[in-house]
Design a protein around this motif. Structure first.
Motif, PDB file in Angstrom:
ATOM      1  N   SER A 111       0.794  -1.219   0.000  1.00  0.00           N
ATOM      2  CA  SER A 111       0.000   0.000   0.000  1.00  0.00           C
ATOM      3  C   SER A 111       0.831   1.275   0.000  1.00  0.00           C
ATOM      4  O   SER A 111       0.403   2.294  -0.487  1.00  0.00           O
ATOM      5  N   LYS A 112       2.065   1.187   0.535  1.00  0.00           N
ATOM      6  CA  LYS A 112       2.842   2.414   0.677  1.00  0.00           C
ATOM      7  C   LYS A 112       3.709   2.714  -0.548  1.00  0.00           C
ATOM      8  O   LYS A 112       4.325   3.751  -0.612  1.00  0.00           O
ATOM      9  N   TYR A 113       3.846   1.726  -1.448  1.00  0.00           N
ATOM     10  CA  TYR A 113       4.893   1.837  -2.458  1.00  0.00           C
ATOM     11  C   TYR A 113       4.381   2.083  -3.866  1.00  0.00           C
ATOM     12  O   TYR A 113       3.262   1.735  -4.207  1.00  0.00           O
ATOM     13  N   TRP A 114       5.276   2.663  -4.641  1.00  0.00           N
ATOM     14  CA  TRP A 114       5.025   2.806  -6.068  1.00  0.00           C
ATOM     15  C   TRP A 114       5.146   1.438  -6.729  1.00  0.00           C
ATOM     16  O   TRP A 114       5.878   0.584  -6.228  1.00  0.00           O
ATOM     17  N   HIS A 115       4.480   1.298  -7.825  1.00  0.00           N
ATOM     18  CA  HIS A 115       4.705   0.094  -8.620  1.00  0.00           C
ATOM     19  C   HIS A 115       5.116   0.529 -10.010  1.00  0.00           C
ATOM     20  O   HIS A 115       4.397   1.263 -10.679  1.00  0.00           O
ATOM     21  N   ILE A 116       6.310   0.080 -10.407  1.00  0.00           N
ATOM     22  CA  ILE A 116       6.809   0.454 -11.734  1.00  0.00           C
ATOM     23  C   ILE A 116       6.902  -0.812 -12.573  1.00  0.00           C
ATOM     24  O   ILE A 116       7.478  -1.818 -12.155  1.00  0.00           O
ATOM     25  N   SER A 117       6.309  -0.726 -13.715  1.00  0.00           N
ATOM     26  CA  SER A 117       6.334  -1.880 -14.607  1.00  0.00           C
ATOM     27  C   SER A 117       7.016  -1.426 -15.890  1.00  0.00           C
ATOM     28  O   SER A 117       6.582  -0.445 -16.498  1.00  0.00           O
ATOM     29  N   VAL A 118       8.094  -2.121 -16.271  1.00  0.00           N
ATOM     30  CA  VAL A 118       8.806  -1.654 -17.460  1.00  0.00           C
ATOM     31  C   VAL A 118       9.185  -2.825 -18.374  1.00  0.00           C
ATOM     32  O   VAL A 118       9.650  -3.870 -17.918  1.00  0.00           O
ATOM     33  N   ARG A 119       8.925  -2.638 -19.654  1.00  0.00           N
ATOM     34  CA  ARG A 119       9.296  -3.626 -20.678  1.00  0.00           C
ATOM     35  C   ARG A 119      10.095  -2.870 -21.749  1.00  0.00           C
ATOM     36  O   ARG A 119       9.546  -2.002 -22.420  1.00  0.00           O
ATOM     37  N   PHE A 120      11.396  -3.232 -21.819  1.00  0.00           N
ATOM     38  CA  PHE A 120      12.241  -2.539 -22.794  1.00  0.00           C
ATOM     39  C   PHE A 120      12.109  -3.205 -24.157  1.00  0.00           C
ATOM     40  O   PHE A 120      11.769  -4.394 -24.255  1.00  0.00           O
ATOM     41  N   LYS A 125      17.529   4.088  -7.364  1.00  0.00           N
ATOM     42  CA  LYS A 125      17.948   3.899  -5.975  1.00  0.00           C
ATOM     43  C   LYS A 125      18.372   5.208  -5.321  1.00  0.00           C
ATOM     44  O   LYS A 125      18.357   5.345  -4.105  1.00  0.00           O
ATOM     45  N   LYS A 126      18.794   6.161  -6.165  1.00  0.00           N
ATOM     46  CA  LYS A 126      19.204   7.459  -5.609  1.00  0.00           C
ATOM     47  C   LYS A 126      18.016   8.250  -5.089  1.00  0.00           C
ATOM     48  O   LYS A 126      18.159   9.110  -4.231  1.00  0.00           O
ATOM     49  N   MET A 127      16.829   7.980  -5.661  1.00  0.00           N
ATOM     50  CA  MET A 127      15.631   8.736  -5.243  1.00  0.00           C
ATOM     51  C   MET A 127      14.788   7.991  -4.219  1.00  0.00           C
ATOM     52  O   MET A 127      13.805   8.516  -3.717  1.00  0.00           O
ATOM     53  N   GLY A 128      15.177   6.750  -3.971  1.00  0.00           N
ATOM     54  CA  GLY A 128      14.375   5.971  -3.033  1.00  0.00           C
ATOM     55  C   GLY A 128      14.916   4.563  -2.921  1.00  0.00           C
ATOM     56  O   GLY A 128      16.054   4.304  -3.320  1.00  0.00           O
ATOM     57  N   ASN A 129      14.103   3.675  -2.382  1.00  0.00           N
ATOM     58  CA  ASN A 129      14.556   2.286  -2.233  1.00  0.00           C
ATOM     59  C   ASN A 129      13.754   1.366  -3.129  1.00  0.00           C
ATOM     60  O   ASN A 129      12.526   1.466  -3.191  1.00  0.00           O
ATOM     61  N   ILE A 130      14.493   0.458  -3.786  1.00  0.00           N
ATOM     62  CA  ILE A 130      13.780  -0.577  -4.522  1.00  0.00           C
ATOM     63  C   ILE A 130      13.456  -1.680  -3.505  1.00  0.00           C
ATOM     64  O   ILE A 130      14.343  -2.356  -2.996  1.00  0.00           O
ATOM     65  N   ILE A 131      12.200  -1.797  -3.189  1.00  0.00           N
ATOM     66  CA  ILE A 131      11.793  -2.778  -2.180  1.00  0.00           C
ATOM     67  C   ILE A 131      11.900  -4.177  -2.758  1.00  0.00           C
ATOM     68  O   ILE A 131      12.376  -5.110  -2.130  1.00  0.00           O
ATOM     69  N   SER A 132      11.473  -4.313  -3.989  1.00  0.00           N
ATOM     70  CA  SER A 132      11.672  -5.592  -4.674  1.00  0.00           C
ATOM     71  C   SER A 132      11.669  -5.363  -6.165  1.00  0.00           C
ATOM     72  O   SER A 132      11.046  -4.408  -6.652  1.00  0.00           O
ATOM     73  N   LEU A 133      12.397  -6.207  -6.858  1.00  0.00           N
ATOM     74  CA  LEU A 133      12.413  -6.137  -8.310  1.00  0.00           C
ATOM     75  C   LEU A 133      12.194  -7.558  -8.823  1.00  0.00           C
ATOM     76  O   LEU A 133      12.943  -8.468  -8.472  1.00  0.00           O
ATOM     77  N   THR A 134      11.158  -7.726  -9.573  1.00  0.00           N
ATOM     78  CA  THR A 134      10.875  -9.058 -10.112  1.00  0.00           C
ATOM     79  C   THR A 134      11.263  -9.080 -11.578  1.00  0.00           C
ATOM     80  O   THR A 134      10.806  -8.246 -12.356  1.00  0.00           O
ATOM     81  N   ILE A 155       8.755  -3.519 -10.497  1.00  0.00           N
ATOM     82  CA  ILE A 155       9.508  -2.966  -9.364  1.00  0.00           C
ATOM     83  C   ILE A 155       8.557  -2.394  -8.308  1.00  0.00           C
ATOM     84  O   ILE A 155       7.627  -1.653  -8.649  1.00  0.00           O
ATOM     85  N   VAL A 156       8.813  -2.775  -7.074  1.00  0.00           N
ATOM     86  CA  VAL A 156       8.092  -2.137  -5.971  1.00  0.00           C
ATOM     87  C   VAL A 156       9.053  -1.124  -5.369  1.00  0.00           C
ATOM     88  O   VAL A 156      10.176  -1.472  -4.979  1.00  0.00           O
ATOM     89  N   TYR A 157       8.622   0.119  -5.358  1.00  0.00           N
ATOM     90  CA  TYR A 157       9.556   1.211  -5.127  1.00  0.00           C
ATOM     91  C   TYR A 157       9.050   2.138  -4.035  1.00  0.00           C
ATOM     92  O   TYR A 157       7.884   2.520  -4.019  1.00  0.00           O
ATOM     93  N   ASP A 158       9.941   2.487  -3.147  1.00  0.00           N
ATOM     94  CA  ASP A 158       9.577   3.381  -2.040  1.00  0.00           C
ATOM     95  C   ASP A 158      10.274   4.714  -2.252  1.00  0.00           C
ATOM     96  O   ASP A 158      11.505   4.779  -2.238  1.00  0.00           O
ATOM     97  N   SER A 159       9.488   5.755  -2.480  1.00  0.00           N
ATOM     98  CA  SER A 159      10.107   7.050  -2.715  1.00  0.00           C
ATOM     99  C   SER A 159       9.115   8.172  -2.473  1.00  0.00           C
ATOM    100  O   SER A 159       7.912   7.996  -2.644  1.00  0.00           O
TER     101      SER A 159
END
Lengths: 730, 104
Positions: free
Chosen positions: A156-165, A184-193, A216-220
């Motif tokens: 609930s607290k984190y951003w979710h980033i989904s990226v396909r290059f 990582k400089k702007m926050g913490n990567i809580i998990s990366l799948t 990516i579950v991201y805290d920032s």
């Protein structure tokens, strides 16, 4: 929840539920109407969304299930039919209850809870049937599982980033590692799948291509735009979705609510609140522009954004609420919602102004100052305009009240096993809000009566050669200062002889009494007349026809019945347009002043010109027409000085005319109706009182009632005369 | 880039060294494919890696998945700080720690 929000929520839900009901009723006749299906879904969806904003979990939980079923209907997985429509109507009713409970902060009753469980079981039955379908479709299932996995991953607290290059991203010198390092400089990567499903294990594999995807579950604390800028260099070479933390939903909703209230489109609202970036909006708009299906109907922007995981559903809902508000605000230049109490106060004050104006007029007349009189005449004209406009503020269309009956007719028809079509005419006819509110119950009784006792069963109608479908009409129109509301059916009509027989049994009339057809039909409004044997659960709602009549008379209205045996019945309710101020005609009887509503005054004639024989008999010959009259002096037992030069004020209501004999005609005046006290409220022939400019109290005549009295007296006298004549002949 | 440390008929110990990036990934992939065909068990030492990019990581991942599919063994050992950081970030250590299933 403050009062304003509560009122807004209640009003919005009420509007949405009404829209939903209308759409469901239309769907009954045309189940394939996609517009109506979408309308029902949208209403349920918006109620869920708005309730979510206010944390009304009970409403959210229930509407969520109903919404899921509707979503499946929209996508064609569930076929909509009579049973489902009936269920959805019940769900609509239940939602109404839940919304009320949420607003009043009350707990659900055991009975309602059990009803809710029953409805949920039925709804889940529809959802289960679609699950079976899904199991056959592995692709769909896979997609579903993938989505659920991702959803689960979102804390609930984190951003979710989904990226396909793009595959070629590495060749262009871009390594995902550098972007993730920057994140990582702007926050913490809580998990990366790392998703490696696309990685070829055969010879198709090109080591210089990238086949991996990342969730990516991201805290920032960074803004969405900043996060998006991390991928600025690869934005042409990747598909990127940034879903804000669920915690921020409330923040976004708050920001959306705080946006200046100008006209904005959904996309603009979401961008301005920061919920989506400009790029996301552009991409979504591009996607939206691409025809999604064979019907070439673009998906709503909100849905595209949710599908693309650009934004949470709740944020879109908040934005939609905002958009609605904005639309309402733009309407507000034409429509403004005002507390009814404020209007009442204004009308009361206008009433006082009218009385004060009359006093000043009188003083001016006594002083005989021409300039003052001229000035007063200007003020009087303005006061009159203010009065009319103030009264207009309270006028509402009767359509909303009529529309309620669509559902009633539908439900009762089913209950009775009859096929009844409701036709509404004159829904835009306006009348005072208070009158509208008070007329709803009597109308309900008349409508139910018409369906229950008036319209025959399909079999009976068929046997009589009538169309199998019964017709019920609700009509409204203006007629000489009144509003007329008709409830008309094409049923079996009233049986005059049967009514008279019953009336005699119940001692309502004497055996020898001569009764006109109109009077006979009026007997159905007598207390205790109800034909008990025929009462069904529909009519047994504690309101008899006598109560209907009383309610209508309490509004200074009348009720009239026309019926032809075999063809149907028409009940006409005639009501004054307003209950507050009227134009009156002032007359003098003895020492007292009486006011006759001007709309009903037809003409004034000199009584002395009339044939004296006729005068004795209580009627005169008015240009070849029999006009019954009533001597107000006798009727009201006035004892003041009697004029030698009397007049008859001819009044008319509908098709009925009568004359009132008065001592003097004093002219027109604006009349503020003051209700009679409790002790006097049952007085026949008086509908209220008013204060004249001199401070004197004048009685306002209840013209319909007095016409009736005049007609009865005249009729009785005529019958007595004819009886005397026949006795003489014998 | 890649050197053979020790081998017998069925097993080979390799060491990856230096800058492992997209510039070497094609060769590296071919060599690993070759080893996978020829050996039943492969150990790769990562202690002297000075750079590891995503393309190389992807090749190592594919090699591991192939080994599992072919009922062979591939172990990545002695991750230094540089390589450990990449392996940790991409979070597929579960796969790299798996032994061959034979049924994949």
């Amino acid at each position: 929840m403050d009062d304003d929000s509560q009122q807004m929520f209640q009003q919005e839900c009420s509007d949405l539920l009404t829209d939903m009901e209308d759409a469901l009723l239309l769907l009954e006749s045309n189940p394939h109407d996609n517009d109506q299906i979408n309308a029902v879904f949208r209403s349920m969806h918006t109620i869920k969304g708005t309730s979510g904003v206010f944390s009304f979990d009970d409403v959210v939980n229930f509407t969520h299930v109903a919404e899921s079923v509707l979503d499946n209907v929209r996508s064609g997985k569930i076929e909509i039919g009579g049973d489902l429509i009936a269920l959805l109507l019940e769900c609509m009713d239940h939602t109404k209850i839940l919304v009320q409970l949420a607003i009043s902060e009350k707990n659900i009753t055991a009975e309602d809870k059990s009803k809710e469980n029953e409805l949920l079981t039925q709804l889940n039955g529809y959802l289960d049937s679609t699950k079976d379908l899904k199991e056959d479709n592995s692709l769909q299932e896979q997609a579903l599982v993938e989505k659920e996995d991702i959803d689960d991953a979102v804390d609930s607290k984190y951003w979710h980033i989904s990226v396909r290059f793009d595959h070629e991203v590495l060749v262009h010198g871009m390594d995902p590692l550098s972007f993730f390092t920057y994140l990582k400089k702007m926050g913490n990567i809580i998990s990366l799948t790392t998703i490696h499903d696309q990685l070829p294990l055969n010879e198709d594999f090109n080591p210089e291509n990238l086949y991996l995807g990342f969730e990516i579950v991201y805290d920032s604390d960074a803004e969405k735009q900043q996060i998006e800028q991390t991928f600025e260099f690869v934005k042409e070479m990747c598909v990127l979705y940034i879903l804000p933390p669920k915690d921020s939903i409330a923040r976004y909703a708050e920001m959306i609510h705080a946006l200046p209230e100008d006209t904005m489109r959904l996309g603009e609202i979401l961008v301005r609140s920061g919920a989506i970036s400009m790029d996301e909006l552009e991409n979504a708009l591009q996607l939206q522009a691409e025809p999604k299906n064979s019907k070439n109907t673009p998906a709503p922007l909100g849905e595209v954004l949710i599908d693309k995981k650009a934004v949470h559903e709740e944020v879109v809902d908040a934005a939609l609420v905002k958009q609605n508000q904005n639309q309402n605000m733009s309407k507000s230049q034409r429509v403004l919602r005002v507390d009814a109490e404020k209007l009442d106060l204004l009308i009361n004050l206008v009433g006082e102004l009218v009385i004060a104006g009359a006093t000043t007029n009188m003083v001016a007349a006594q002083l005989g100052d021409e300039k003052l009189l001229e000035s007063m005449s200007g003020i009087s004209r303005l006061v009159e305009e203010i009065r009319d406009n103030a009264l207009n503020l309270r006028m509402v269309q009767i359509g909303d009240t009529f529309n309620r009956f669509k559902r009633v007719v539908r439900d009762v028809s089913r209950e009775l096993g009859k096929d009844i079509k409701l036709t509404i005419n004159g829904a835009d006819t306006e009348l005072d809000k208070t009158v509208v509110e008070k007329i709803a119950d009597p109308l309900m009784h008349l409508v139910r009566n018409a369906m229950d006792h008036g319209i025959e069963s399909a079999q009976d109608r068929d046997n009589k050669g009538k169309s199998v479908q019964g017709n019920l009409e609700l009509n409204a129109y203006h007629d000489s200062g009144c509003i007329v509301i008709e409830v008309k059916d094409d049923g079996k009509g009233l049986d005059r002889d049967e009514i008279l027989k019953k009336a005699m049994e119940k001692n309502l009339i004497a055996d020898s009494q001569v009764i006109s057809e109109k009077e006979a039909f009026q007997l159905i409004f007598e207390a205790g007349f109800s034909t008990a044997a025929k009462i069904t659960n529909l009519s047994g709602r504690g309101v008899g026809m006598d109560v209907v009549k009383k309610n209508i008379e309490a509004l200074r209205g009348t009720v009239d019945v026309e019926s032809n045996a075999g063809d149907g019945t028409k009940v006409s309710i005639r009501l004054p347009l307003t209950l507050a101020i009227i134009d009156g005609f002032l007359v003098k009887v003895g020492d007292s002043s009486y006011v006759i509503p001007l709309d009903m005054v037809h003409e004034c004639i000199d009584l002395s010109d009339q044939n004296s024989d006729d005068k004795e008999q209580g009627y005169i010959n008015l240009r070849g027409e029999v006009l019954p009259f009533l001597k107000l002096r006798e009727y009201f037992k006035e004892e003041g000085p009697e004029s030698t030069h009397k007049s008859i004020v001819v009044v008319q209501q509908g098709n009925y005319k009568a004359g009132f004999v008065v001592d003097g005609l004093l002219g027109e005046l604006q009349t503020v109706i003051k209700p009679m006290g409790k002790i006097l409220k049952d007085l026949r022939g008086i509908s209220g009182a008013t204060i004249l400019g001199s401070g004197e109290v004048a009685v306002i005549l209840d013209v319909p009632n007095l016409i009736q009295r005049a007609t009865q007296i005249s009729h009785r006298d005529t019958v007595n005369i004819s009886n005397r004549n026949s006795q003489t002949l014998h | 880039m890649i050197s053979e440390i020790e081998k017998d008929d069925s097993k080979i110990n390799l060491a990856l060294e230096g800058e492992l990036s997209i510039y070497v990934v094609d060769d590296l992939n071919q060599q690993l494919d070759g080893y996978l065909q020829n050996y039943q068990a492969i150990n790769i030492d990562m202690s002297n890696v000075s750079e590891l990019d995503t393309s190389v990581y992807q090749v190592l991942l594919r090699a591991k998945l192939l080994s599992m599919n072919n009922n062979k063994e591939l172990n990545i050992d002695n991750l230094n700080e540089i390589s450990q950081r990449v392996f940790d970030l991409y979070s597929l250590n579960d796969i790299f720690h798996q032994t061959s299933t034979g049924s994949h």
